[in-house]
Motif scaffolding. Sequence first.
Motif, PDB file in Angstrom:
ATOM      1  N   TYR A 193     -14.173  -0.400  -3.918  1.00  0.00           N
ATOM      2  CA  TYR A 193     -13.797   0.106  -5.239  1.00  0.00           C
ATOM      3  C   TYR A 193     -14.834  -0.032  -6.111  1.00  0.00           C
ATOM      4  O   TYR A 193     -14.934   0.876  -7.046  1.00  0.00           O
ATOM      5  N   ALA A 194     -15.977  -0.812  -5.898  1.00  0.00           N
ATOM      6  CA  ALA A 194     -17.052  -0.927  -6.910  1.00  0.00           C
ATOM      7  C   ALA A 194     -17.997   0.152  -6.366  1.00  0.00           C
ATOM      8  O   ALA A 194     -18.637   0.674  -7.337  1.00  0.00           O
ATOM      9  N   GLN A 195     -17.840   0.745  -5.093  1.00  0.00           N
ATOM     10  CA  GLN A 195     -18.763   1.798  -4.924  1.00  0.00           C
ATOM     11  C   GLN A 195     -17.859   3.094  -5.101  1.00  0.00           C
ATOM     12  O   GLN A 195     -18.844   3.986  -5.643  1.00  0.00           O
ATOM     13  N   PHE A 196     -16.708   3.409  -4.790  1.00  0.00           N
ATOM     14  CA  PHE A 196     -16.104   4.632  -5.076  1.00  0.00           C
ATOM     15  C   PHE A 196     -15.064   4.969  -6.160  1.00  0.00           C
ATOM     16  O   PHE A 196     -14.849   5.782  -6.714  1.00  0.00           O
ATOM     17  N   GLY A 197     -14.698   3.556  -6.915  1.00  0.00           N
ATOM     18  CA  GLY A 197     -13.950   3.769  -7.984  1.00  0.00           C
ATOM     19  C   GLY A 197     -12.353   3.808  -7.816  1.00  0.00           C
ATOM     20  O   GLY A 197     -11.611   3.846  -8.783  1.00  0.00           O
ATOM     21  N   TYR A 198     -11.906   3.323  -6.535  1.00  0.00           N
ATOM     22  CA  TYR A 198     -10.645   3.706  -6.178  1.00  0.00           C
ATOM     23  C   TYR A 198     -10.287   2.508  -5.055  1.00  0.00           C
ATOM     24  O   TYR A 198     -11.220   2.156  -4.315  1.00  0.00           O
ATOM     25  N   SER A 199      -9.156   2.176  -4.744  1.00  0.00           N
ATOM     26  CA  SER A 199      -8.940   1.284  -3.640  1.00  0.00           C
ATOM     27  C   SER A 199      -7.971   1.995  -2.608  1.00  0.00           C
ATOM     28  O   SER A 199      -7.214   3.247  -3.079  1.00  0.00           O
ATOM     29  N   GLU A 200      -7.825   1.829  -1.344  1.00  0.00           N
ATOM     30  CA  GLU A 200      -6.953   2.448  -0.355  1.00  0.00           C
ATOM     31  C   GLU A 200      -6.157   1.536   0.243  1.00  0.00           C
ATOM     32  O   GLU A 200      -6.681   0.439   0.825  1.00  0.00           O
ATOM     33  N   SER A 201      -5.076   2.054   0.901  1.00  0.00           N
ATOM     34  CA  SER A 201      -4.178   1.291   1.975  1.00  0.00           C
ATOM     35  C   SER A 201      -3.470   2.329   3.012  1.00  0.00           C
ATOM     36  O   SER A 201      -2.575   2.930   2.473  1.00  0.00           O
ATOM     37  N   PHE A 202      -4.033   2.557   4.199  1.00  0.00           N
ATOM     38  CA  PHE A 202      -3.639   3.490   4.846  1.00  0.00           C
ATOM     39  C   PHE A 202      -2.867   2.998   5.886  1.00  0.00           C
ATOM     40  O   PHE A 202      -3.417   2.324   6.980  1.00  0.00           O
ATOM     41  N   GLY A 203      -1.615   3.031   5.979  1.00  0.00           N
ATOM     42  CA  GLY A 203      -0.640   2.199   7.091  1.00  0.00           C
ATOM     43  C   GLY A 203      -0.679   0.816   7.027  1.00  0.00           C
ATOM     44  O   GLY A 203      -0.114   0.257   7.952  1.00  0.00           O
TER      45      GLY A 203
END
Length: 259
Positions: A193-203
């Motif tokens: 999140y600190a690097q890209f500005g969003y979080s992810e959850s894939f499956g």
Amino acid sequence: MSSNPDTDEEKDRLFVGALARGLRVLAAFQPGEGALSNQVLAQRTDLPKSTVSRLTYTLTKLGYLSQDHDTGYYRLGLAVLALGSTVLGSYDIRRVASPLMREFALDNTISVSLGMRDGTDIVYLETCRSQARVSVQLTVGSRVPLASTAIGRACYAILSPAERAALAPELAQRYGGDWPAVAARLQASCEHYAQFGYSESFGEFERDVMAVGVALPSPVPGMPVVCLNASGPAFAFNAEAMRKQIAPALMQLARRIVP
């Protein structure tokens, strides 16, 4: 949130145990299910059935539960709906976000939700489903775990170190022996999140669901953190599409909601 209201009652003279037990009964109801018996409520709340019977009687008298005359089972009453509407109405951000979320869902053919942290969960305040035949089926009031969802990880990522430290015991209690692995994934998500500005959850939360999340800047100091989540079926959105198309669009949506 405390893990054991009865223990808190013993330690805190201001803690009203009877009220806490009544609220535990109300919290035992889950979205989308029918009426529940006293026995089921007792199992879910870890309260004696005799105690639950007195609580459901009282809550029914006050309008917070309604009783089915044929089965004797209980469902949430209209007084709970009135309270919920009052709570949701107190968050002005929903009025700003709702039309923009509908536009986002339509433009990107993906579901989008607005949520707020409650302990180790995220509670949905607003949700707009896509027009696709298959979409993620979550509604206002749905609860999802903080640790394994994109929206939860976004909320966690912008907590202060002190807030994360305060939350750690609750998460450790929830996940038990799996907590070290869960903590490592949360830390990795914070770095992402600190690097890209969003979080992810894939499956990770649901096997066939792909999701990204972002936190909204707080428009008012001291206001609880509110986050956005965009989620869709894996057959329609792969990781590349989520990262290159949906995540940037969701970040832009957040900036439109809270400039």
